[in-house]
Enzyme design. Structure first.
Site, PDB file in Angstrom:
ATOM      1  N   ASP A   1      50.493  33.610  50.903  1.00 41.56           N
ATOM      2  CA  ASP A   1      50.764  32.810  49.710  1.00 41.56           C
ATOM      3  C   ASP A   1      52.286  32.655  49.642  1.00 41.56           C
ATOM      4  OD1 ASP A   1      50.378  31.581  47.157  1.00 41.56           O
ATOM      5  OD2 ASP A   1      50.987  33.473  46.236  1.00 41.56           O
TER       6      ASP A   1
ATOM      7  N   ASP B   1      49.467  37.771  45.961  1.00 41.69           N
ATOM      8  CA  ASP B   1      49.779  38.687  44.859  1.00 41.69           C
ATOM      9  C   ASP B   1      49.182  38.288  43.523  1.00 41.69           C
ATOM     10  OD1 ASP B   1      51.368  36.439  44.416  1.00 41.69           O
ATOM     11  OD2 ASP B   1      52.934  37.616  43.446  1.00 41.69           O
TER      12      ASP B   1
ATOM     13  N   ASP C   1      44.463  34.627  43.944  1.00 40.23           N
ATOM     14  CA  ASP C   1      44.310  34.981  45.359  1.00 40.23           C
ATOM     15  C   ASP C   1      43.127  35.905  45.606  1.00 40.23           C
ATOM     16  OD1 ASP C   1      46.586  33.529  46.102  1.00 40.23           O
ATOM     17  OD2 ASP C   1      47.905  35.202  45.617  1.00 40.23           O
TER      18      ASP C   1
END
Length: 653
Positions: A352, A547, A551
């Site tokens: 990410d 995080d 996600d």
């Protein structure tokens, strides 16, 4: 730990996750019996030279060695019998007991004592090695604060952390651990040591309104904190639960060794029996073959001792436990040995962007109002719409508005639109706050030149009309570029960036970091679809590092899910296979190194132990190895395997 906590402990090498203090305080206790037996054995061997003394009566020699045998042999034989009572007929204790009793039966008294003595010495040294491997974990399990200073009616009351409720105010003095998660309420804030949680030695400055986590240590001053979570839900409690449960999830090779030993041990017992019986039948067929029962029984006993599977049973799980310990020392928490094993095969790593490869600490650069509203009004309404969001962009906008002393009204209702922004009702107006994709999907016209802008944009629409936007900037983390290079050096085929940001922004950051594969404007389900596709591709093993709460689905379906920041989203931590406590993406490189090195050590232990044992087993059957050689070889192989396992802890990653 609380005083009421009870720890059940077994000194068997099968339990390598003990954290009781008695093992560490009384490490010398197992050596007492060993010392007595060793002294009596040496004395007996010396007295054997004086035949008159040892042969005065027929019982003098066996009695002497029986007394020498008791301190080390009695506990082993007792445990073997207890195992049989529980239908555990074949284990290494049974093998040792049979071998020693058999040696006594054929008059090899000194060797019977020696077999058990050196077995126990090996076991005791292994226990010490296990204690060393659990040292870091044991420290982690002792980090909870014992007390909390509750502020009540202007007074301080010392209570247990479990007695504090959410919303209570607690006071933490300089040098003390924070007992519960909360929010800083002291105007001046404070400096905190976060080493136990993140592994970072640098202190962290926490201001009023920012989160303070349990187990941080107040470095400079007395502070007051408003409790936000009960002690059972604190960040440190989640970390402790991860560590405690890690050993329950076994690696495939651990499971294999356990199954293997259940088959292996009864098999070698049967083979030992055949070593005694089979030559007898040969002698019946071939009278020239001279059969001596005591000789073949001796060879069978050598066979039993050398076939003891200790080296495998202890060293393989110890290797994974050492790997988990080495990782925790680096601020990486594996949820089990199976994940430590899985990460070695990772050849695709997807990150990410925001908060993972970048700092996530956004700052507002520019405010552009449209359709006749002022910049102040734009910020006022935009901050209101974003006030309930935990997204880094939303937090940055709210913080900037507060800094500009803009009064932020409370929204009447807020609805989150995943991957795009929020819809809110503020002062009777319908607001849409989010990225340009939200504007496009809702049919709201906005300046087309914004599509090519490489800054992060949060736009606002009021009652269906575009009202302006703010641009924000973020910076890559210090070690982000080194992370990409490190992964390539490890042979990772593909490093990918997946983000909900616009393609232009994602491409910009990917170019900065040297990432060749970058995808933007992805919703959570788009990320999940990409990761799932890769994970099902033959020969591809993908790790996803993220995080945020969004996600969590991607972390769950990836081959290895990595939650970035052990203090981040609960959902992300719950879904992940391992947690990186620090905010450093480079720890991903370290995690893979630890996984691969641990696997190498496991293979060395399995292959090395089997080769040596097969070689000495063969020598024992044909009469070239004595019981002394067998026990030295067995203990030696086990100790070599244990010491080799400890290399996982000692290795520099």
């Amino acid at each position: 730990m609380e005083a009421t906590t009870q720890t059940v402990h077994s000194h068997s090498h099968k339990d390598i996750s003990c954290h009781c203090n008695n093992c560490h305080k009384e490490w010398w206790r197992p050596f007492i019996g060993v010392g007595i037996s060793l002294a009596l054995l040496i004395a007996g061997l010396i007295l054997d030279h004086y035949h008159d003394f040892m042969t005065t009566t027929t019982w003098a020699k066996p009695l002497w060695y029986f007394v020498a045998f008791l301190p080390v042999g009695f506990p082993v034989v007792k445990e073997a019998i207890e195992g049989m009572a529980q239908k555990d007929y074949f284990n290494e204790l049974t093998l040792m007991a049979i071998a020693c009793i058999g040696a006594f039966c054929i008059g090899e008294y000194a060797e019977a004592v020696g077999v058990m003595l050196f077995y126990c010495i090996g076991e005791t040294l292994e226990d010490r090695a296990v204690d060393r491997a659990t040292k870091d974990i044991s420290k982690l399990l002792e980090i909870k604060a014992e007390i909390a200073r509750l502020v009540k009616d202007g007074n301080l009351i010392v209570v247990k952390p479990e007695e504090v409720n959410v919303g209570d105010i607690i006071e933490v003095h300089a040098g003390e651990r924070v007992p519960l998660d909360g929010v800083m309420v002291s105007e001046e804030g404070g400096m905190f040591d976060t080493a136990a949680l993140t592994g970072e030695s640098l202190p962290r400055d926490i201001e009023k309104g920012e989160e303070v986590l349990a187990d941080m240590i107040s470095s400079s001053s007395t502070v007051r904190i408003k409790v936000s979570r009960p002690v059972s839900d604190s960040a440190v409690s989640r970390i402790l639960d991860l560590v405690k449960n890690a050993q329950a999830k076994k690696a495939k090779s651990e499971v294999f060794i356990r199954k293997f030993s259940r088959i292996y041990t009864p098999a070698v017992t049967i083979l030992a029996f055949l070593v005694v019986v089979f030559p007898y039948f040969i002698s019946l067929i071939n009278p020239s073959f001279h059969y001596v029962f005591s000789d073949w029984l001796y060879r069978a006993l050598v066979f039993l001792v050398i076939s003891c599977p200790c080296a495998l049973v202890i060293s393989v799980p110890l290797s994974y436990f050492a790997g988990i310990g080495a990782a925790s020392r680096q601020g990486i928490l594996f949820k089990g040995g199976n994940y430590l094993e899985s990460i070695k095969n990772v050849n695709v790593v997807a990150f990410d962007k925001t908060g993972t490869l970048t700092t996530g600490s956004f700052s507002v650069d520019q405010t552009v109002a449209a359709n006749g509203i002022s910049k102040e009004e734009l910020l006022r309404l935009l901050a209101s719409a974003e006030s309930n969001s935990t997204h880094p962009l939303a937090k940055a906008i709210v913080a900037y508005s507060e800094k500009e002393k803009i009064a932020i009204p409370s929204p009447e209702s807020v609805k989150e639109i995943a991957g795009k922004g929020t819809q809110a009702i503020v002062e009777g107006k319908t607001l849409l706050a989010g990225n340009l994709r939200l504007m496009k999907d809702e049919g709201i016209a906005y300046p087309t030149e914004l599509n090519s802008n490489t800054s992060t944009i949060v736009s606002l629409a009021i009652d269906g009309k575009f009202a302006g936007y703010v641009t924000l900037s973020d910076v890559p983390k210090d070690d982000a570029e080194a992370t990409v290079k490190g992964l390539r050096n490890l042979g990772v085929d593909k490093v990918v960036m997946l983000s909900g940001d616009r393609k232009e922004i994602v491409t910009k950051y990917a170019d900065m970091l040297g990432i060749q594969h970058a995808y933007g404007e992805l919703l959570p389900q788009d990320k999940a679809e990409y990761v799932e596709k890769i994970s099902k591709t033959p020969g591809k093993k993908i790790a996803f590092v993220g995080d945020g709460m969004n996600d969590a689905p991607v972390l769950a379906i990836s081959n290895v899910g990595v939650a970035m920041g052990g203090l981040g989203s609960d959902a992300a931590i719950e879904s992940a296979d391992l947690v990186i406590q620090t905010d450093k993406p480079s720890k991903m490189v370290t995690a893979i190194k630890i996984g691969r090195y641990t696997h190498t050590i496991v293979l060395e232990n399995i292959i090395g132990a089997l080769i040596i044992k097969v070689a000495i087993l063969t020598l024992g059957v044909i009469g070239f190895a004595s019981l002394w050689a067998a026990v030295f070889a067995d203990v030696g192989v086990t100790m070599l395997a244990v010491l080799n396992s400890m290399r996982v802890l000692w290795h520099r990653y």
